[in-house]
Design a protein around this motif. Structure first.
Motif, PDB file in Angstrom:
ATOM      1  N   ALA A   1     -24.903 -51.415 -50.165  1.00  0.00           N
ATOM      2  CA  ALA A   1     -25.991 -52.278 -50.638  1.00  0.00           C
ATOM      3  C   ALA A   1     -27.328 -51.560 -50.541  1.00  0.00           C
ATOM      4  O   ALA A   1     -28.163 -51.638 -51.460  1.00  0.00           O
ATOM      5  N   ASP A   2     -27.552 -50.854 -49.448  1.00  0.00           N
ATOM      6  CA  ASP A   2     -28.808 -50.125 -49.265  1.00  0.00           C
ATOM      7  C   ASP A   2     -28.955 -49.019 -50.314  1.00  0.00           C
ATOM      8  O   ASP A   2     -30.044 -48.821 -50.874  1.00  0.00           O
ATOM      9  N   ALA A   3     -27.863 -48.298 -50.571  1.00  0.00           N
ATOM     10  CA  ALA A   3     -27.915 -47.214 -51.550  1.00  0.00           C
ATOM     11  C   ALA A   3     -28.168 -47.748 -52.954  1.00  0.00           C
ATOM     12  O   ALA A   3     -28.954 -47.175 -53.721  1.00  0.00           O
ATOM     13  N   LEU A   4     -27.538 -48.860 -53.303  1.00  0.00           N
ATOM     14  CA  LEU A   4     -27.749 -49.458 -54.621  1.00  0.00           C
ATOM     15  C   LEU A   4     -29.174 -49.983 -54.759  1.00  0.00           C
ATOM     16  O   LEU A   4     -29.814 -49.825 -55.810  1.00  0.00           O
ATOM     17  N   ALA A   5     -29.684 -50.607 -53.709  1.00  0.00           N
ATOM     18  CA  ALA A   5     -31.045 -51.159 -53.746  1.00  0.00           C
ATOM     19  C   ALA A   5     -32.084 -50.068 -53.937  1.00  0.00           C
ATOM     20  O   ALA A   5     -33.094 -50.258 -54.633  1.00  0.00           O
ATOM     21  N   LYS A   6     -31.831 -48.929 -53.328  1.00  0.00           N
ATOM     22  CA  LYS A   6     -32.779 -47.819 -53.436  1.00  0.00           C
ATOM     23  C   LYS A   6     -32.798 -47.241 -54.845  1.00  0.00           C
ATOM     24  O   LYS A   6     -33.868 -46.921 -55.388  1.00  0.00           O
ATOM     25  N   GLN A   7     -31.619 -47.139 -55.455  1.00  0.00           N
ATOM     26  CA  GLN A   7     -31.525 -46.503 -56.770  1.00  0.00           C
ATOM     27  C   GLN A   7     -31.718 -47.494 -57.918  1.00  0.00           C
ATOM     28  O   GLN A   7     -32.271 -47.147 -58.963  1.00  0.00           O
ATOM     29  N   TYR A   8     -31.260 -48.731 -57.716  1.00  0.00           N
ATOM     30  CA  TYR A   8     -31.312 -49.736 -58.792  1.00  0.00           C
ATOM     31  C   TYR A   8     -31.885 -51.040 -58.234  1.00  0.00           C
ATOM     32  O   TYR A   8     -31.153 -52.022 -58.032  1.00  0.00           O
ATOM     33  N   PRO A   9     -33.178 -51.103 -57.991  1.00  0.00           N
ATOM     34  CA  PRO A   9     -33.779 -52.266 -57.324  1.00  0.00           C
ATOM     35  C   PRO A   9     -33.703 -53.558 -58.130  1.00  0.00           C
ATOM     36  O   PRO A   9     -33.883 -54.644 -57.562  1.00  0.00           O
ATOM     37  N   ASN A  10     -33.418 -53.468 -59.432  1.00  0.00           N
ATOM     38  CA  ASN A  10     -33.361 -54.686 -60.247  1.00  0.00           C
ATOM     39  C   ASN A  10     -32.041 -55.434 -60.107  1.00  0.00           C
ATOM     40  O   ASN A  10     -31.923 -56.584 -60.559  1.00  0.00           O
ATOM     41  N   THR A  11     -31.045 -54.793 -59.534  1.00  0.00           N
ATOM     42  CA  THR A  11     -29.742 -55.439 -59.373  1.00  0.00           C
ATOM     43  C   THR A  11     -29.580 -55.938 -57.945  1.00  0.00           C
ATOM     44  O   THR A  11     -29.694 -55.171 -56.991  1.00  0.00           O
ATOM     45  N   LYS A  12     -29.320 -57.224 -57.810  1.00  0.00           N
ATOM     46  CA  LYS A  12     -29.093 -57.801 -56.493  1.00  0.00           C
ATOM     47  C   LYS A  12     -27.656 -57.536 -56.048  1.00  0.00           C
ATOM     48  O   LYS A  12     -26.749 -57.408 -56.868  1.00  0.00           O
ATOM     49  N   THR A  13     -27.474 -57.472 -54.750  1.00  0.00           N
ATOM     50  CA  THR A  13     -26.124 -57.337 -54.204  1.00  0.00           C
ATOM     51  C   THR A  13     -25.879 -58.438 -53.182  1.00  0.00           C
ATOM     52  O   THR A  13     -26.816 -58.989 -52.604  1.00  0.00           O
ATOM     53  N   ARG A  14     -24.612 -58.733 -53.003  1.00  0.00           N
ATOM     54  CA  ARG A  14     -24.226 -59.659 -51.947  1.00  0.00           C
ATOM     55  C   ARG A  14     -22.974 -59.108 -51.294  1.00  0.00           C
ATOM     56  O   ARG A  14     -22.070 -58.617 -51.982  1.00  0.00           O
ATOM     57  N   LEU A  15     -22.921 -59.179 -49.983  1.00  0.00           N
ATOM     58  CA  LEU A  15     -21.803 -58.599 -49.239  1.00  0.00           C
ATOM     59  C   LEU A  15     -20.752 -59.664 -48.965  1.00  0.00           C
ATOM     60  O   LEU A  15     -21.071 -60.819 -48.677  1.00  0.00           O
ATOM     61  N   LEU A  16     -19.499 -59.241 -49.039  1.00  0.00           N
ATOM     62  CA  LEU A  16     -18.392 -60.154 -48.770  1.00  0.00           C
ATOM     63  C   LEU A  16     -17.362 -59.439 -47.904  1.00  0.00           C
ATOM     64  O   LEU A  16     -16.713 -58.489 -48.358  1.00  0.00           O
ATOM     65  N   GLU A  17     -17.225 -59.894 -46.681  1.00  0.00           N
ATOM     66  CA  GLU A  17     -16.196 -59.329 -45.807  1.00  0.00           C
ATOM     67  C   GLU A  17     -14.836 -59.854 -46.261  1.00  0.00           C
ATOM     68  O   GLU A  17     -14.604 -61.074 -46.308  1.00  0.00           O
ATOM     69  N   LEU A  18     -13.935 -58.932 -46.581  1.00  0.00           N
ATOM     70  CA  LEU A  18     -12.641 -59.303 -47.152  1.00  0.00           C
ATOM     71  C   LEU A  18     -11.588 -58.314 -46.689  1.00  0.00           C
ATOM     72  O   LEU A  18     -11.654 -57.126 -47.017  1.00  0.00           O
ATOM     73  N   ASP A  19     -10.624 -58.802 -45.937  1.00  0.00           N
ATOM     74  CA  ASP A  19      -9.475 -57.998 -45.545  1.00  0.00           C
ATOM     75  C   ASP A  19      -8.288 -58.485 -46.348  1.00  0.00           C
ATOM     76  O   ASP A  19      -7.713 -59.546 -46.070  1.00  0.00           O
ATOM     77  N   LEU A  20      -7.915 -57.720 -47.361  1.00  0.00           N
ATOM     78  CA  LEU A  20      -6.846 -58.129 -48.265  1.00  0.00           C
ATOM     79  C   LEU A  20      -5.468 -58.085 -47.617  1.00  0.00           C
ATOM     80  O   LEU A  20      -4.497 -58.586 -48.188  1.00  0.00           O
ATOM     81  N   GLY A  21      -5.385 -57.496 -46.440  1.00  0.00           N
ATOM     82  CA  GLY A  21      -4.101 -57.363 -45.772  1.00  0.00           C
ATOM     83  C   GLY A  21      -3.632 -58.596 -45.044  1.00  0.00           C
ATOM     84  O   GLY A  21      -2.523 -58.627 -44.509  1.00  0.00           O
ATOM     85  N   THR A  22      -4.458 -59.633 -44.994  1.00  0.00           N
ATOM     86  CA  THR A  22      -4.069 -60.871 -44.325  1.00  0.00           C
ATOM     87  C   THR A  22      -4.490 -62.068 -45.157  1.00  0.00           C
ATOM     88  O   THR A  22      -5.644 -62.162 -45.595  1.00  0.00           O
ATOM     89  N   GLN A  23      -3.570 -62.976 -45.393  1.00  0.00           N
ATOM     90  CA  GLN A  23      -3.879 -64.126 -46.240  1.00  0.00           C
ATOM     91  C   GLN A  23      -4.942 -65.016 -45.611  1.00  0.00           C
ATOM     92  O   GLN A  23      -5.730 -65.656 -46.327  1.00  0.00           O
ATOM     93  N   LYS A  24      -5.000 -65.050 -44.305  1.00  0.00           N
ATOM     94  CA  LYS A  24      -6.026 -65.857 -43.629  1.00  0.00           C
ATOM     95  C   LYS A  24      -7.419 -65.349 -43.999  1.00  0.00           C
ATOM     96  O   LYS A  24      -8.304 -66.128 -44.364  1.00  0.00           O
ATOM     97  N   SER A  25      -7.613 -64.034 -43.942  1.00  0.00           N
ATOM     98  CA  SER A  25      -8.907 -63.450 -44.294  1.00  0.00           C
ATOM     99  C   SER A  25      -9.217 -63.671 -45.767  1.00  0.00           C
ATOM    100  O   SER A  25     -10.360 -63.968 -46.129  1.00  0.00           O
ATOM    101  N   VAL A  26      -8.210 -63.524 -46.605  1.00  0.00           N
ATOM    102  CA  VAL A  26      -8.408 -63.725 -48.046  1.00  0.00           C
ATOM    103  C   VAL A  26      -8.875 -65.145 -48.324  1.00  0.00           C
ATOM    104  O   VAL A  26      -9.819 -65.374 -49.098  1.00  0.00           O
ATOM    105  N   ARG A  27      -8.240 -66.111 -47.694  1.00  0.00           N
ATOM    106  CA  ARG A  27      -8.622 -67.512 -47.923  1.00  0.00           C
ATOM    107  C   ARG A  27     -10.039 -67.790 -47.411  1.00  0.00           C
ATOM    108  O   ARG A  27     -10.810 -68.515 -48.045  1.00  0.00           O
ATOM    109  N   GLU A  28     -10.397 -67.182 -46.285  1.00  0.00           N
ATOM    110  CA  GLU A  28     -11.750 -67.371 -45.751  1.00  0.00           C
ATOM    111  C   GLU A  28     -12.791 -66.764 -46.686  1.00  0.00           C
ATOM    112  O   GLU A  28     -13.846 -67.368 -46.932  1.00  0.00           O
ATOM    113  N   ALA A  29     -12.500 -65.576 -47.198  1.00  0.00           N
ATOM    114  CA  ALA A  29     -13.447 -64.923 -48.096  1.00  0.00           C
ATOM    115  C   ALA A  29     -13.589 -65.691 -49.406  1.00  0.00           C
ATOM    116  O   ALA A  29     -14.701 -65.855 -49.934  1.00  0.00           O
TER     117      ALA A  29
END
Length: 347
Positions: free
Chosen positions: A72-100
């Motif tokens: 996100a920091d690297a994208l913001a520095k190079q392309y400040p017009n595009t917003k980013t949002r972070l999403l913690e996602l562990d695809l290896g567990t269905q519990k994490s997938v459902r939470e995300a």
């Protein structure tokens, strides 16, 4: 059967930035979600290409918050017009997938998601391992996690396709597969690799073993391709949503993080001796950009029927196995995937 893409001049060394620049209207103002994003991988190169053409929002998903923040920091520095949002996602567990997925669905300020690139994956898990849901790790992470996550956020993808003025086929789901799909079909009676692999199309010397990591990876990549077919069957006619599977090429990333260094280097030399050409990250992400943004590939009569294709080197890969391009196999996988996640999806 589709036979050509819009830019026949695109090839193995075309960069994702070049593809993005060719289709700016397919990116500008769009909300895009990418799984498996880190600075040293294809996910970031993919995000960078979208940001270069003024995507409105890029949701960058991955297991490690600190790595997501670096991106996100690297994208913001190079392309400040595009917003980013972070999403913690562990695809290896269905519990994490459902939470995300629940987190994404709770974002009222993100009512639509125009493009999803299911890029995350694992490879070369050295021994047979099951995740907490009792599923072999390659299959659980590379396919089941993406199947469940995409299905759970589908209302936002459908909403994008239904926006006023939306173009049929512009809303896309890209599944990053691999020609590693050639290693194995879906082992319907033994998805977890517990039985001897007598029918696996690999060397005779390994057929007696129950688990072969190349085969387990290959099965998961077959599933990625079949998932695209299943999505098209359910979404193209009704909503105009398209899905493509892609082979990014051979790229040195953190995908092989579980392989010992000496073994990893030996594998690289072996691939080079067989004529494999290694790509830079930007070229590795380019086929995903074609799948996400290029005007629909055309059949010989100039029409598009919403049936999926498998892309490689920014073009349609003609030399594919029936087991990862079969509509009947795709339907069988959809049913099996629903069984494994304990939920049916009707869109």
């Amino acid at each position: 059967m589709p036979s050509t893409t819009t830019h026949t001049d695109f090839g193995p060394h075309t960069t994702a930035l070049t593809v993005a620049a060719a289709f700016p209207s397919s990116i500008s103002g769009k909300a895009i979600l990418i799984t498996g994003v880190n600075l040293k991988g294809l996910g970031y190169a993919t995000a960078e290409a979208f940001a270069s053409q003024n995507a409105a929002l890029i949701i960058i998903a991955g297991r490690t918050p600190s790595k997501l923040q670096e991106c996100a920091d690297a994208l913001a520095k190079q392309y400040p017009n595009t917003k980013t949002r972070l999403l913690e996602l562990d695809l290896g567990t269905q519990k994490s997938v459902r939470e995300a997925a629940a987190r994404v669905n709770s974002w009222d300020d993100v009512p639509t998601i125009d493009i999803v690139v299911n890029n995350a994956g694992i490879m070369n898990v050295p021994t047979r391992q099951l995740n907490e849901d009792g599923i072999e790790r390659h299959f659980a992470t590379n396919h089941i996690g993406h199947f469940l996550f995409t299905s759970l956020i589908m209302s936002k993808i459908i909403a994008a396709a239904q926006k006023p003025g939306a173009v049929k086929g512009a809303t896309r789901v890209v599944n990053v597969s691999s020609t590693g799909a050639n290693y194995s079909p879906i082992r319907w009676s033994d998805i977890n690799w517990e039985k001897p692999t007598g029918t696996l199309p690999l060397e005779e010397a390994v057929k007696a073993e129950s688990y072969i990591h190349q085969g387990a990876y290959g099965q998961s990549k077959t599933a990625n391709s079949l998932f695209s077919l299943g999505l098209n069957e359910r979404l193209y006619e009704k909503y105009g949503i398209l899905s493509f599977a892609v082979h990014p090429g051979v790229i040195i990333t953190e995908l092989s993080r579980e392989v010992p260094h000496d073994q990893f280097q030996a594998g690289i030399e072996m691939l080079k001796s067989r004529g494999f050409v290694f790509k830079e990250l930007g070229a590795g992400a380019s086929t995903s950009l074609v799948a996400a943004t290029g005007p629909e590939v055309k059949g010989e009569d100039g029409e598009w029927d919403g049936r999926g294709v498998f892309l490689s080197d920014c073009q349609i890969l003609e030399n594919t196995k029936i087991w990862y391009t079969s509509w009947s196999q795709a339907e069988k996988l959809w049913a099996k995937s629903e069984e494994l996640v304990g939920e049916k999806f009707v869109f």
